[in-house]
Design a protein around this motif. Structure first.
Motif, short mmCIF file in Angstrom:
data_model
loop_
_atom_site.label_atom_id
_atom_site.label_comp_id
_atom_site.label_asym_id
_atom_site.label_seq_id
_atom_site.Cartn_x
_atom_site.Cartn_y
_atom_site.Cartn_z
N VAL A 1 60.29 -44.52 31.15
CA VAL A 1 61.46 -45.40 31.10
C VAL A 1 62.13 -45.23 29.74
O VAL A 1 61.47 -45.06 28.72
CB VAL A 1 61.05 -46.87 31.35
CG1 VAL A 1 60.09 -47.37 30.30
CG2 VAL A 1 62.28 -47.76 31.45
N VAL A 2 63.47 -45.27 29.74
CA VAL A 2 64.24 -44.93 28.55
C VAL A 2 65.17 -46.09 28.16
O VAL A 2 65.81 -46.70 29.02
CB VAL A 2 65.09 -43.66 28.80
CG1 VAL A 2 65.88 -43.30 27.54
CG2 VAL A 2 64.21 -42.50 29.24
N THR A 3 65.24 -46.39 26.88
CA THR A 3 66.22 -47.31 26.34
C THR A 3 66.63 -46.80 24.97
O THR A 3 66.20 -45.72 24.55
CB THR A 3 65.65 -48.74 26.24
OG1 THR A 3 66.71 -49.63 25.86
CG2 THR A 3 64.52 -48.83 25.22
N LEU B 1 60.05 -37.23 34.15
CA LEU B 1 61.17 -37.84 34.84
C LEU B 1 61.63 -39.05 34.03
O LEU B 1 60.83 -39.93 33.71
CB LEU B 1 60.75 -38.29 36.24
CG LEU B 1 61.77 -39.15 37.01
CD1 LEU B 1 63.01 -38.34 37.34
CD2 LEU B 1 61.14 -39.73 38.27
N ASN B 2 62.92 -39.11 33.68
CA ASN B 2 63.46 -40.17 32.83
C ASN B 2 64.21 -41.21 33.65
O ASN B 2 65.12 -40.86 34.42
CB ASN B 2 64.41 -39.58 31.79
CG ASN B 2 63.74 -38.49 30.96
OD1 ASN B 2 62.77 -38.75 30.27
ND2 ASN B 2 64.27 -37.28 31.04
N ILE B 3 63.83 -42.47 33.50
CA ILE B 3 64.55 -43.58 34.15
C ILE B 3 65.25 -44.37 33.05
O ILE B 3 64.59 -45.02 32.22
CB ILE B 3 63.58 -44.49 34.92
CG1 ILE B 3 62.76 -43.67 35.92
CG2 ILE B 3 64.35 -45.60 35.64
CD1 ILE B 3 61.63 -44.46 36.56
N VAL B 4 66.57 -44.30 33.01
CA VAL B 4 67.35 -44.96 31.96
C VAL B 4 67.58 -46.41 32.38
O VAL B 4 68.35 -46.68 33.31
CB VAL B 4 68.68 -44.23 31.73
CG1 VAL B 4 69.47 -44.92 30.62
CG2 VAL B 4 68.42 -42.77 31.37
N TRP C 1 64.58 -44.39 23.04
CA TRP C 1 63.15 -44.61 23.05
C TRP C 1 62.65 -44.30 24.46
O TRP C 1 63.10 -44.90 25.43
CB TRP C 1 62.80 -46.05 22.67
CG TRP C 1 61.31 -46.27 22.58
CD1 TRP C 1 60.49 -46.79 23.52
CD2 TRP C 1 60.48 -45.96 21.46
NE1 TRP C 1 59.19 -46.81 23.10
CE2 TRP C 1 59.16 -46.31 21.81
CE3 TRP C 1 60.71 -45.41 20.21
CZ2 TRP C 1 58.08 -46.14 20.96
CZ3 TRP C 1 59.64 -45.24 19.35
CH2 TRP C 1 58.34 -45.60 19.73
N VAL C 2 61.73 -43.33 24.56
CA VAL C 2 61.21 -42.89 25.86
C VAL C 2 59.74 -43.27 25.93
O VAL C 2 58.95 -42.85 25.08
CB VAL C 2 61.37 -41.36 26.03
CG1 VAL C 2 60.81 -40.92 27.37
CG2 VAL C 2 62.84 -40.97 25.92
N GLN C 3 59.38 -44.07 26.93
CA GLN C 3 58.01 -44.56 27.05
C GLN C 3 57.43 -44.14 28.40
O GLN C 3 57.99 -44.44 29.45
CB GLN C 3 57.94 -46.07 26.91
CG GLN C 3 56.51 -46.60 26.87
CD GLN C 3 56.39 -47.80 25.95
OE1 GLN C 3 57.14 -47.94 24.98
NE2 GLN C 3 55.44 -48.66 26.22
N ARG C 4 56.31 -43.42 28.36
CA ARG C 4 55.64 -43.00 29.58
C ARG C 4 55.08 -44.23 30.31
O ARG C 4 54.57 -45.15 29.68
CB ARG C 4 54.51 -42.02 29.27
CG ARG C 4 55.00 -40.68 28.78
CD ARG C 4 53.89 -39.78 28.32
NE ARG C 4 52.85 -39.58 29.33
CZ ARG C 4 51.99 -38.55 29.31
NH1 ARG C 4 52.07 -37.65 28.34
NH2 ARG C 4 51.07 -38.43 30.24
N LEU C 5 55.17 -44.20 31.64
CA LEU C 5 54.66 -45.31 32.42
C LEU C 5 53.20 -45.14 32.80
O LEU C 5 52.55 -46.10 33.19
CB LEU C 5 55.50 -45.49 33.69
CG LEU C 5 56.97 -45.87 33.45
CD1 LEU C 5 57.69 -46.03 34.78
CD2 LEU C 5 57.08 -47.15 32.65
N ASP C 6 52.69 -43.91 32.70
CA ASP C 6 51.30 -43.70 33.11
C ASP C 6 50.31 -44.10 32.04
O ASP C 6 49.25 -44.66 32.32
CB ASP C 6 51.07 -42.25 33.53
CG ASP C 6 51.42 -41.25 32.43
OD1 ASP C 6 52.26 -41.59 31.57
OD2 ASP C 6 50.85 -40.15 32.42
N ASP C 7 50.63 -43.81 30.77
CA ASP C 7 49.68 -44.15 29.70
C ASP C 7 50.27 -45.05 28.62
O ASP C 7 49.59 -45.41 27.66
CB ASP C 7 49.11 -42.88 29.05
CG ASP C 7 50.20 -41.99 28.43
OD1 ASP C 7 51.35 -42.46 28.31
OD2 ASP C 7 49.89 -40.85 28.08
#
Length: 883
Positions: free
Chosen positions: A264-266, A427-430, A608-614
């Motif tokens: 997820v991206v912000t 995969l980026n989710i903005v 800021w890109v944050q992985r959702l798996d870890d």
């Protein structure tokens, strides 16, 4: 386990969850008789005895659901089901149900021979007589001749069309009488004693009228595949299926590396409350497009560095409604001076025409211009693309709905596996306004990206490990260990084993004397034999640890026996050193930089890109980077990064570097103003330089003005012992049989060979095991070499690592090095570099062997999907890959 499971899993290269599903089907067919009008209650009890999670078939016939995460390969699994039921049980009639027109068209293509994603590729029985495909569009003409085909019949129908026909209790067209059949087509199918119903994305139509109508077909078995094993029932919420026999959730697929890594991206230090809804929407779009342009550069760089085909990424914007979608299209096309005009398509209720549909399905192709897709949730499942990298959701929804509806469309990997480059695998989710909500939801124990199960095999966990040393067959047993006598081998006494060890030592010493022993067979010459005998006797006399032993064993006999054993158990691999003569030159040739589709732009903030798996997060800089200082020339922003690569000599390549940098600057100026170019170079100069450097690798050249000279230091080299780790006390497996768990094949030890030069070997993949079966049958001798066996070096960037081929074999006419590669890796630059180095080595080795009465050397690269036991080695040689 049915042998067909192993064969199909190998031929179709099934992933572990796909193979597990096939194993379950195999077991189900063992315990449950497949026949029409089965006693459902009795059948359910049989299934529940082994699969207690199945509490109800939820159909008028036995039906089981395989819940497989999106991106793992449900269509290939359906193909595996059909192949298995035909090969193992002779079933010939299948009815495949699709939830909508998109999946319907895709399934028809995937089940049609010659198409890119043909699901039966590798099933030889279907290569001769492929299954007959009867569809909802041609059943009236082709279905009439169904029984004339004599092979497998696969009926593919769209449930949406059946629902429209069945609306209001109407009769399906398939129920109307057909003179050519003497009955209706529906009745014709219902009369088949082996009809199997396969339901793709079954959660989409569980209670639909069309499905209820199909219940009367009374199939012997129903197989459902879906990534969403539940249905929404109003206020009751999600109701899970009661017939799930295997569940492989998204979290497992992410953890196992079968899909992209969702993130997820912000913006860094961003607060959504500081912005109006309109401003927030525009920010998300601008940041998403900025990230998209960076992803394009990373993908282009990876393509240049690996030699794989270039992937064109695209952005998915999820709109609220049709009006909103049209507004977004205008906004996107107006941004950045109209850069995306002609590159945006809108998909909603206003865009069902064939031209838009074709464009949507073609988005995956690199030469198709679409980079932005705006849609209003019209397409859920079936949009089978692998190049979706950025999703910008602009619909109001909670965090879970956003994630579940978004990531399902973008999880598939373009290269079929992760590359190890995060930007290529992510995969980026903005979602600026939903960032924390999504992160918090992902951390919940029931999150779709974290929820997973792990079943441990207690026996496997408790097994102790041991190291096994596999010595070449000609080597004498360890003098300090027990006397392991091979079949047909001479059994030596303790004293004779000491002598045998001295003999082998002398034989190996002679490998370094190509004048006396240019080949191993030369060791059998009478004069060489006499020299070996004399050397062994001298060593026995000189060593006080062997007092009096010279009068015991027959040294001449042992020398003759050990020499014969070595010659018969050896493939001569010369030790060749290639040195340049005269002046040596190395460097890069001039070329035109390929910047197709690369259009980086400057943005105002850091994402800021944050992985959702870890949960790991990091920043991605889109704003201008002030580090490094200001440069006098625009080209210097690129050159300062290019000279940091170890294989780039600035003094030798200055002109080339500035030429490549100038090409890039000119490209930027084609769509950016003069004032915009410098900030982009400051911001993305390093990424652009990596792209340029990656393309430079294909234009590297080296040479010597007087050519090269090959010197042979050894005519043959000893085979080295191989050390393996395996379960203690576990006997080697028969190499002709696939192990029960192909995912763990690297842990198994294999033996029983007839022509291998080692008693036991290990394999990294099942295709390698299959090749060993072919080699043991069709060649004179073979083995898997160890490090240091060849001394072949290839170029990888500025390094020259050692290359060891997978197999070495000797036939009646040739000596062959063999590499087994996944079919999708044959174009990799590293594969090509290895092949070039190996062929150069083979050329020099052949020159040497031709002077000494030996056989010529060859190098083969075999695609993994070619390896089947029915293939001969000669046949494989003819279809070896051109690398």
């Amino acid at each position: 386990m049915n042998r067909n499971v192993n064969a199909i899993a190998a031929r179709l290269s099934l992933r572990p969850p796909q193979r597990k599903s096939l194993e379950i089907l195999d077991r189900v067919t063992e315990i449950l008789p497949l026949r029409k009008h089965a006693d459902l209650k009795a059948a359910l009890e049989i299934i529940r005895s082994e699969y207690p999670g199945v509490t109800d078939f939820e159909r008028a016939f036995p039906s089981l659901c395989f819940a497989i995460a999106t991106g793992v390969g449900k269509t290939r699994l359906m193909g595996a089901f059909i192949a298995y039921l035909y090969l193992a049980h002779g079933m010939r009639n299948f009815f495949v149900l699709a939830p909508n027109l998109t999946i319907y068209d895709k399934l028809i293509a995937d089940f049609t021979p010659g198409k890119r994603k043909y699901v039966f590729k590798g099933i030889s029985e279907f290569a001769v007589v492929p299954p007959e495909i009867i569809t909802g569009d041609n059943w009236e003409s082709r279905g009439a001749n169904l029984d004339l085909f004599g092979g497998v019949a696969i009926n593919i129908f769209n449930i949406s069309k059946l629902n429209s026909e069945a609306k209001g209790g109407k009769q399906l067209k398939m129920r109307s009488f057909r003179e050519t059949l003497g009955e209706s087509y529906f009745g014709h199918l219902a009369g088949k004693p082996d009809l199997v119903l396969i339901m793709d994305e079954s959660h989409r139509y569980r209670g639909d009228a069309g499905v209820r109508a199909l219940d009367e077909l009374k199939p012997v078995l129903g197989l459902e595949v879906t990534a969403t094993p539940f249905v929404e029932k109003g206020t009751k919420g999600a109701q899970p299926f009661k017939n799930v026999v295997f569940d492989y959730p998204l979290a497992r697929a992410i953890d196992d590396g079968f899909v992209k890594i969702p993130a997820v991206v912000t913006r860094k230090d961003f607060r959504a409350s500081d912005h109006s809804a309109e401003a927030l929407e525009r920010l998300k779009i601008e940041d998403g497009l900025g990230l998209h342009e960076q992803v394009k550069v990373h993908l282009a760089t990876y393509s240049a560095e690996s030699g794989r085909e270039r992937v064109k990424p695209f952005v998915l914007i999820i709109a609220r409604d049709t009006t909103h979608a049209a507004e977004l299209k205008k906004l996107v096309e107006a941004l950045y001076g109209g850069r995306y005009v002609g590159r945006v398509i809108q998909v909603d209720s206003t865009s069902k025409d064939e031209e838009v549909t074709r464009a949507l399905l073609a988005v995956e192709h690199a030469d198709e211009p679409t980079e932005i897709v705006i849609h209003v949730n019209m397409l859920k499942e079936g949009w089978d693309v692998t190049n979706l990298y950025t999703i910008i959701p602009l619909r109001a929804a909670n965090a879970r709905t956003l994630v579940e509806q978004s990531i399902g469309r973008g999880l598939r990997l373009p290269y079929g596996q992760r590359t190890g480059v995060l930007e290529v695998d992510r995969l980026n989710i903005v979602a600026h306004d939903k960032f924390q909500e999504i992160v918090d939801d992902a951390r919940r124990s029931d999150s779709p990206v974290r929820l997973q199960t792990l079943v441990l095999d207690p026996e496997a966990v408790r097994k102790p490990l041991a190291t096994v040393v596999s010595r070449p067959n000609y080597a004498p047993p360890d003098p300090q260990g027990p006397n392991y006598a091979r079949e047909g081998a001479v059994v030596y006494s303790a004293a004779e084993r000491i002598v045998a060890a001295l003999v082998v030592d002398e034989l190996h010493r002679l490998s370094g004397n190509p004048n006396l022993a240019p080949t191993s067979s030369a060791l059998s010459n009478v004069s060489v034999q006499a020299q070996i005998v004399q050397a062994v006797k001298s060593r026995m006399t000189a060593q006080p640890v062997l007092p009096g032993i010279e009068t015991g064993p027959d040294v001449s006999a042992i020398v003759a026996q050990m020499t014969q054993s070595l010659v018969m158990g050896m493939i001569d691999i010369p030790r060749i050193v290639v040195t340049p003569k005269g002046q040596v030159t190395a460097g890069f040739r001039p070329f035109t930089v390929d910047l197709t589709g690369v259009r980086p732009s400057n943005a105002a903030d850091t994402l800021w890109v944050q992985r959702l798996d870890d949960g790991v997060g990091h920043q991605v800089v889109l704003s201008a980077d002030q580090s490094g200082g200001e440069e006098a020339r625009l080209e210097d922003y690129l050159v300062r990064h290019l000279i940091d690569f170890k294989d780039v000599d600035y003094m030798a390549h200055a002109d080339l570097l500035y030429d490549l940098a100038s090409q890039t600057v000119r490209h930027l100026k084609t769509y950016l103003s003069e004032d915009e170019v410098e900030p982009v170079l400051r911001q993305q100069g390093e990424a652009l330089s990596r792209l340029i450097h990656g393309q430079m690798q294909a234009h590297y050249q080296e040479g010597a003005d007087e050519g090269y000279e090959a010197t042979v230091h050894r005519g043959w080299t000893e085979l080295k012992p191989c050390a393996y780790t395996t379960a203690a006390g576990e006997s080697p497996r028969d190499y002709r049989q696939a192990p029960p768990d192909l995912n763990r094949i690297g842990t198994y030890l294999f033996g029983g060979f007839g022509r291998c030069l080692y008693p036991v070997q290990k394999f990294d993949s099942n295709p390698e095991r299959l090749l060993s079966v072919i080699l043991d049958r069709d060649t004179e001798r073979w083995f898997r070499p160890n490090n240091g066996q060849f001394q072949i070096r290839y170029r990888r960037g500025s390094d020259h690592p050692e290359y060891v081929p997978d197999f070495v074999a000797e036939t009646a006419s040739t000596l062959v090095m063999i590499e087994v590669k996944a079919a999708n890796q044959l174009g990799d630059l590293e594969v090509k570099a290895k092949a070039e180095a190996a062929r150069e080595w083979a050329r020099h080795a052949t020159e040497y062997t031709s002077q000494n009465g030996g056989k010529p050397w060859r190098y083969l690269v075999l695609a993994h999907d070619l390896l089947q036991e029915n293939m001969s080695f000669d046949g494989l040689s003819k279809v070896a890959a051109t690398v």
